[in-house]
Design a protein around this motif. Structure first.
Motif, PDB file in Angstrom:
ATOM      1  N   LEU A  82       0.820  -1.209   0.000  1.00  0.00           N
ATOM      2  CA  LEU A  82       0.000   0.000   0.000  1.00  0.00           C
ATOM      3  C   LEU A  82       0.854   1.259   0.000  1.00  0.00           C
ATOM      4  CD1 LEU A  82      -2.925  -0.957   2.407  1.00  0.00           C
ATOM      5  CD2 LEU A  82      -2.959  -0.795  -0.083  1.00  0.00           C
ATOM      6  N   ILE A  83       1.979   1.240   0.718  1.00  0.00           N
ATOM      7  CA  ILE A  83       2.873   2.409   0.701  1.00  0.00           C
ATOM      8  C   ILE A  83       3.379   2.649  -0.714  1.00  0.00           C
ATOM      9  CG2 ILE A  83       5.164   3.227   1.400  1.00  0.00           C
ATOM     10  CD1 ILE A  83       4.643   2.009   4.150  1.00  0.00           C
ATOM     11  N   ILE A  84       3.818   1.576  -1.367  1.00  0.00           N
ATOM     12  CA  ILE A  84       4.289   1.706  -2.751  1.00  0.00           C
ATOM     13  C   ILE A  84       3.149   2.168  -3.652  1.00  0.00           C
ATOM     14  CG2 ILE A  84       5.098   0.410  -4.762  1.00  0.00           C
ATOM     15  CD1 ILE A  84       6.837  -1.218  -2.917  1.00  0.00           C
ATOM     16  N   GLY A  85       1.955   1.584  -3.456  1.00  0.00           N
ATOM     17  CA  GLY A  85       0.818   1.966  -4.274  1.00  0.00           C
ATOM     18  C   GLY A  85       0.465   3.436  -4.140  1.00  0.00           C
ATOM     19  N   LEU A  86       0.415   3.938  -2.906  1.00  0.00           N
ATOM     20  CA  LEU A  86       0.054   5.333  -2.679  1.00  0.00           C
ATOM     21  C   LEU A  86       1.139   6.287  -3.156  1.00  0.00           C
ATOM     22  CD1 LEU A  86      -1.543   4.985   0.887  1.00  0.00           C
ATOM     23  CD2 LEU A  86      -2.741   5.449  -1.257  1.00  0.00           C
ATOM     24  N   VAL A  87       2.387   5.993  -2.795  1.00  0.00           N
ATOM     25  CA  VAL A  87       3.492   6.893  -3.174  1.00  0.00           C
ATOM     26  C   VAL A  87       3.681   6.898  -4.691  1.00  0.00           C
ATOM     27  CG1 VAL A  87       5.982   7.268  -3.006  1.00  0.00           C
ATOM     28  CG2 VAL A  87       4.669   6.685  -0.964  1.00  0.00           C
ATOM     29  N   ALA A  88       3.783   5.706  -5.274  1.00  0.00           N
ATOM     30  CA  ALA A  88       4.027   5.618  -6.712  1.00  0.00           C
ATOM     31  C   ALA A  88       2.887   6.240  -7.503  1.00  0.00           C
ATOM     32  CB  ALA A  88       4.215   4.158  -7.122  1.00  0.00           C
ATOM     33  N   ASN A  89       1.671   5.966  -7.099  1.00  0.00           N
ATOM     34  CA  ASN A  89       0.546   6.508  -7.852  1.00  0.00           C
ATOM     35  C   ASN A  89       0.392   8.005  -7.638  1.00  0.00           C
ATOM     36  OD1 ASN A  89      -1.491   5.493  -9.685  1.00  0.00           O
ATOM     37  ND2 ASN A  89      -2.979   6.212  -8.186  1.00  0.00           N
ATOM     38  N   GLY A  90       0.705   8.468  -6.422  1.00  0.00           N
ATOM     39  CA  GLY A  90       0.664   9.908  -6.176  1.00  0.00           C
ATOM     40  C   GLY A  90       1.664  10.653  -7.047  1.00  0.00           C
ATOM     41  N   VAL A  91       2.874  10.118  -7.147  1.00  0.00           N
ATOM     42  CA  VAL A  91       3.891  10.745  -7.992  1.00  0.00           C
ATOM     43  C   VAL A  91       3.489  10.664  -9.468  1.00  0.00           C
ATOM     44  CG1 VAL A  91       6.295  10.602  -8.764  1.00  0.00           C
ATOM     45  CG2 VAL A  91       5.738  10.301  -6.342  1.00  0.00           C
ATOM     46  N   ALA A  92       2.944   9.515  -9.874  1.00  0.00           N
ATOM     47  CA  ALA A  92       2.539   9.342 -11.273  1.00  0.00           C
ATOM     48  C   ALA A  92       1.431  10.321 -11.659  1.00  0.00           C
ATOM     49  CB  ALA A  92       2.084   7.904 -11.511  1.00  0.00           C
ATOM     50  N   VAL A  93       0.440  10.482 -10.784  1.00  0.00           N
ATOM     51  CA  VAL A  93      -0.651  11.421 -11.069  1.00  0.00           C
ATOM     52  C   VAL A  93      -0.130  12.851 -11.116  1.00  0.00           C
ATOM     53  CG1 VAL A  93      -2.795  12.407 -10.142  1.00  0.00           C
ATOM     54  CG2 VAL A  93      -2.467   9.938 -10.155  1.00  0.00           C
ATOM     55  N   THR A  94       0.798  13.186 -10.221  1.00  0.00           N
ATOM     56  CA  THR A  94       1.368  14.532 -10.211  1.00  0.00           C
ATOM     57  C   THR A  94       2.124  14.824 -11.508  1.00  0.00           C
ATOM     58  OG1 THR A  94       1.599  14.461  -7.799  1.00  0.00           O
ATOM     59  CG2 THR A  94       2.901  16.106  -8.977  1.00  0.00           C
ATOM     60  N   SER A 140      14.701  -1.372  -3.829  1.00  0.00           N
ATOM     61  CA  SER A 140      14.299  -1.111  -2.451  1.00  0.00           C
ATOM     62  C   SER A 140      12.877  -0.592  -2.502  1.00  0.00           C
ATOM     63  CB  SER A 140      15.224  -0.090  -1.783  1.00  0.00           C
ATOM     64  OG  SER A 140      15.068   1.192  -2.375  1.00  0.00           O
ATOM     65  N   LEU A 141      12.271  -0.374  -1.360  1.00  0.00           N
ATOM     66  CA  LEU A 141      10.873   0.062  -1.326  1.00  0.00           C
ATOM     67  C   LEU A 141      10.694   1.358  -2.108  1.00  0.00           C
ATOM     68  CD1 LEU A 141       8.468  -0.134   1.647  1.00  0.00           C
ATOM     69  CD2 LEU A 141       8.613   1.988   0.365  1.00  0.00           C
ATOM     70  N   TRP A 142      11.533   2.358  -1.852  1.00  0.00           N
ATOM     71  CA  TRP A 142      11.365   3.668  -2.491  1.00  0.00           C
ATOM     72  C   TRP A 142      11.803   3.641  -3.940  1.00  0.00           C
ATOM     73  CZ3 TRP A 142       8.121   5.963   0.344  1.00  0.00           C
ATOM     74  CH2 TRP A 142       8.161   5.840   1.734  1.00  0.00           C
ATOM     75  N   ILE A 143      12.820   2.883  -4.259  1.00  0.00           N
ATOM     76  CA  ILE A 143      13.243   2.768  -5.660  1.00  0.00           C
ATOM     77  C   ILE A 143      12.138   2.116  -6.484  1.00  0.00           C
ATOM     78  CG2 ILE A 143      14.832   1.593  -7.222  1.00  0.00           C
ATOM     79  CD1 ILE A 143      16.049   4.017  -5.909  1.00  0.00           C
ATOM     80  N   VAL A 144      11.533   1.073  -5.956  1.00  0.00           N
ATOM     81  CA  VAL A 144      10.434   0.405  -6.665  1.00  0.00           C
ATOM     82  C   VAL A 144       9.271   1.371  -6.864  1.00  0.00           C
ATOM     83  CG1 VAL A 144       8.698  -1.427  -6.498  1.00  0.00           C
ATOM     84  CG2 VAL A 144      11.072  -1.910  -5.907  1.00  0.00           C
ATOM     85  N   ALA A 145       8.961   2.178  -5.839  1.00  0.00           N
ATOM     86  CA  ALA A 145       7.877   3.154  -5.956  1.00  0.00           C
ATOM     87  C   ALA A 145       8.167   4.157  -7.065  1.00  0.00           C
ATOM     88  CB  ALA A 145       7.672   3.874  -4.625  1.00  0.00           C
ATOM     89  N   MET A 146       9.399   4.661  -7.132  1.00  0.00           N
ATOM     90  CA  MET A 146       9.748   5.629  -8.157  1.00  0.00           C
ATOM     91  C   MET A 146       9.751   5.001  -9.553  1.00  0.00           C
ATOM     92  SD  MET A 146       9.973   8.515  -6.711  1.00  0.00           S
ATOM     93  CE  MET A 146       8.652   7.897  -5.641  1.00  0.00           C
ATOM     94  N   VAL A 147      10.211   3.758  -9.655  1.00  0.00           N
ATOM     95  CA  VAL A 147      10.212   3.067 -10.942  1.00  0.00           C
ATOM     96  C   VAL A 147       8.786   2.914 -11.457  1.00  0.00           C
ATOM     97  CG1 VAL A 147      10.593   0.818 -12.032  1.00  0.00           C
ATOM     98  CG2 VAL A 147      12.404   1.859 -10.655  1.00  0.00           C
ATOM     99  N   ILE A 148       7.886   2.510 -10.591  1.00  0.00           N
ATOM    100  CA  ILE A 148       6.486   2.340 -11.003  1.00  0.00           C
ATOM    101  C   ILE A 148       5.880   3.684 -11.399  1.00  0.00           C
ATOM    102  CG2 ILE A 148       4.191   1.686 -10.178  1.00  0.00           C
ATOM    103  CD1 ILE A 148       5.521  -0.452  -8.469  1.00  0.00           C
ATOM    104  N   ALA A 149       6.210   4.745 -10.652  1.00  0.00           N
ATOM    105  CA  ALA A 149       5.694   6.074 -10.988  1.00  0.00           C
ATOM    106  C   ALA A 149       6.161   6.511 -12.377  1.00  0.00           C
ATOM    107  CB  ALA A 149       6.132   7.086  -9.936  1.00  0.00           C
ATOM    108  N   LEU A 150       7.412   6.196 -12.714  1.00  0.00           N
ATOM    109  CA  LEU A 150       7.984   6.635 -13.988  1.00  0.00           C
ATOM    110  C   LEU A 150       7.368   5.935 -15.200  1.00  0.00           C
ATOM    111  CD1 LEU A 150      11.780   6.929 -13.070  1.00  0.00           C
ATOM    112  CD2 LEU A 150      10.161   8.784 -13.495  1.00  0.00           C
ATOM    113  N   VAL A 151       6.703   4.808 -14.976  1.00  0.00           N
ATOM    114  CA  VAL A 151       6.087   4.105 -16.107  1.00  0.00           C
ATOM    115  C   VAL A 151       4.557   4.231 -16.107  1.00  0.00           C
ATOM    116  CG1 VAL A 151       7.980   2.445 -16.207  1.00  0.00           C
ATOM    117  CG2 VAL A 151       5.940   1.877 -14.892  1.00  0.00           C
ATOM    118  N   ASN A 152       3.991   4.875 -15.081  1.00  0.00           N
ATOM    119  CA  ASN A 152       2.530   4.910 -14.964  1.00  0.00           C
ATOM    120  C   ASN A 152       1.910   6.290 -15.172  1.00  0.00           C
ATOM    121  OD1 ASN A 152       2.003   2.236 -14.618  1.00  0.00           O
ATOM    122  ND2 ASN A 152       1.504   2.335 -12.450  1.00  0.00           N
ATOM    123  N   TRP A 153       2.716   7.309 -15.434  1.00  0.00           N
ATOM    124  CA  TRP A 153       2.161   8.659 -15.541  1.00  0.00           C
ATOM    125  C   TRP A 153       1.577   8.962 -16.924  1.00  0.00           C
ATOM    126  CZ3 TRP A 153       4.178  11.848 -19.266  1.00  0.00           C
ATOM    127  CH2 TRP A 153       5.437  11.520 -19.776  1.00  0.00           C
TER     128      TRP A 153
END
Length: 282
Positions: A82-94, A140-153
Motif C-alpha cells: 500500500l505504501i508503494i501503491g500510494l506513493v508511486a501513484n501519487g507521484v505518477a498522477v502529479t 528497495s521500497l522507495w526505488i520500486v515506488a519511483m520506478v512504477i511512478a515513472l512508467v505509470n504517468w
C-alpha cells in the motif's frame, strides 16, 4: 460528504470501499494485530520433515518455507504494497497532471514536444520498462515506488491533455485572458479545479494497477527485496512449494486480487459520481 453518500448507494462501490478500508486498517495496525514477528523463523513453524505448517492452530494461515507465520507476513506485506501503491501513484498522477496541463495549455511546439515524449514513453511496454529500471537501480521500497511512478504517468497525461485542450477553448478562459489574467492564475484557479475529479478517479484506479505491478516486480525478483515482506515476494519465495503447500501462493494471490478489485470498484464508482456527464442519469 455527498460523494461518500452516493458511493454508499452503489453496491459495488460500497463493497470495494469496505475492502479498501479493511485492508488499510489492517496494514496500519499490523504491529499490534500480527501474532508473530514477520521475520521470526520459528522452530515449531516447520514439521519434523522441515515442511511448512498448514493453516490452523496457532498459525492461522500456516507458515512459509522458513517457519515464519504467513498471516503476520501478509499483514506487514500490506503495509509495503500500500505504501508503494500510494506513493508511486501519487507521484505518477502529479507528473501526469503537470505534463498534461502544460501540453494542453501551451500547445504549439512546446505542447507537441511534451506529447511526443509521452507517446514515446507509451510505446515501451510498462512492465518491461519497469523491469529494466528496477534491474539497473538497486531494488528497495522507495526505488520500486519511483520506478512504477515513472512508467505509470503517461495515461494520466494523455487524459489530462485532452481535457485541458477542451477547457482552454471555453468562454470563461477566454474572458480571463481578455481581462489580462496571467498564465499561472488561469492554470491554478480555473483549469486545475476542473481536473480534480479526473485526478481523484485516476488516482484511485491507478492504485490497483500499482499494487499489481509491484507484486509482479517482487515476484520476478526485481522488486522489494526479502526479508522485507511484500505480497509479491511472498509468492516468489514460495513458488517452488506450490503443490506441496498451495496456501503459500493462494493466500497472497487472493489478497492481491481482492485489493486490486476493490480499488477498481471504488474508482469506477467515483468516476460515475464525479463525471458531470453521468449526473442525473439512472
Amino acid at each position: 460528504m455527498r460523494v461518500l453518500k452516493e458511493l454508499c448507494r452503489q453496491p459495488a462501490g460500497l463493497f470495494g470501499l469496505v475492502i479498501v478500508v479493511t485492508v488499510v486498517a489492517m496494514a496500519i495496525v499490523a504491529p499490534w494485530l500480527a501474532p508473530f514477528d514477520p521475520d521470526n523463523q520459528m522452530f515449531d513453524g516447520l514439521t519434523l520433515e522441515g515442511a511448512p505448517i498448514p493453516p490452523g492452530g496457532q498459525f492461522l494461515l500456516g507458515t512459509d518455507t522458513l517457519g515464519r507465520d504467513l498471516f503476520s507476513r501478509l499483514l506487514f506485506g500490506a503495509r509495503t504494497s500500500l505504501i508503494i501503491g500510494l506513493v508511486a501513484n501519487g507521484v505518477a498522477v502529479t507528473i501526469g497532471l503537470f505534463v498534461g496541463v502544460m501540453a494542453g495549455y501551451l500547445r504549439g511546439w512546446a505542447g507537441s514536444l511534451l506529447m511526443r515524449f509521452t507517446d514515446l514513453m507509451m510505446a515501451f511496454p510498462a512492465l518491461l520498462l519497469a523491469i529494466v529500471l528496477a534491474a539497473i537501480l538497486k531494488p528497495s521500497l522507495w526505488i520500486v515506488a519511483m520506478v512504477i511512478a515513472l512508467v505509470n504517468w503517461v495515461q494520466v497525461a494523455r487524459i489530462v491533455y485532452t481535457e485541458t485542450r477542451a477547457l482552454v477553448e471555453r468562454d470563461f478562459i477566454m474572458a480571463e485572458r481578455a481581462l489580462g489574467a496571467g498564465h499561472a492564475r488561469i492554470v491554478v484557479l480555473h483549469i486545475l479545479p476542473h481536473l480534480v475529479p479526473t485526478a481523484i478517479v485516476w488516482g484511485t484506479l491507478g492504485i490497483a494497477t500499482t499494487v499489481l505491478l509491484e507484486a509482479t516486480l517482487s515476484f520476478l525478483g526485481v522488486g522489494v527485496q526479502p526479508p522485507q515482506p511484500s505480497w509479491g515476494n511472498i509468492i516468489f519465495e514460495s513458488q517452488s512449494y506450490f503443490q506441496a503447500a498451495p496456501w503459500l501462493v493462494f493466500f497472497p494471490g487472493a489478497v492481491i486480487l481482492l485489493t486490486a478489485l476493490a480499488f477498481n470498484l471504488v474508482g469506477d464508482a467515483l468516476r460515475d459520481i464525479l463525471d458531470p456527464t453521468q449526473r442525473g442519469r439512472g
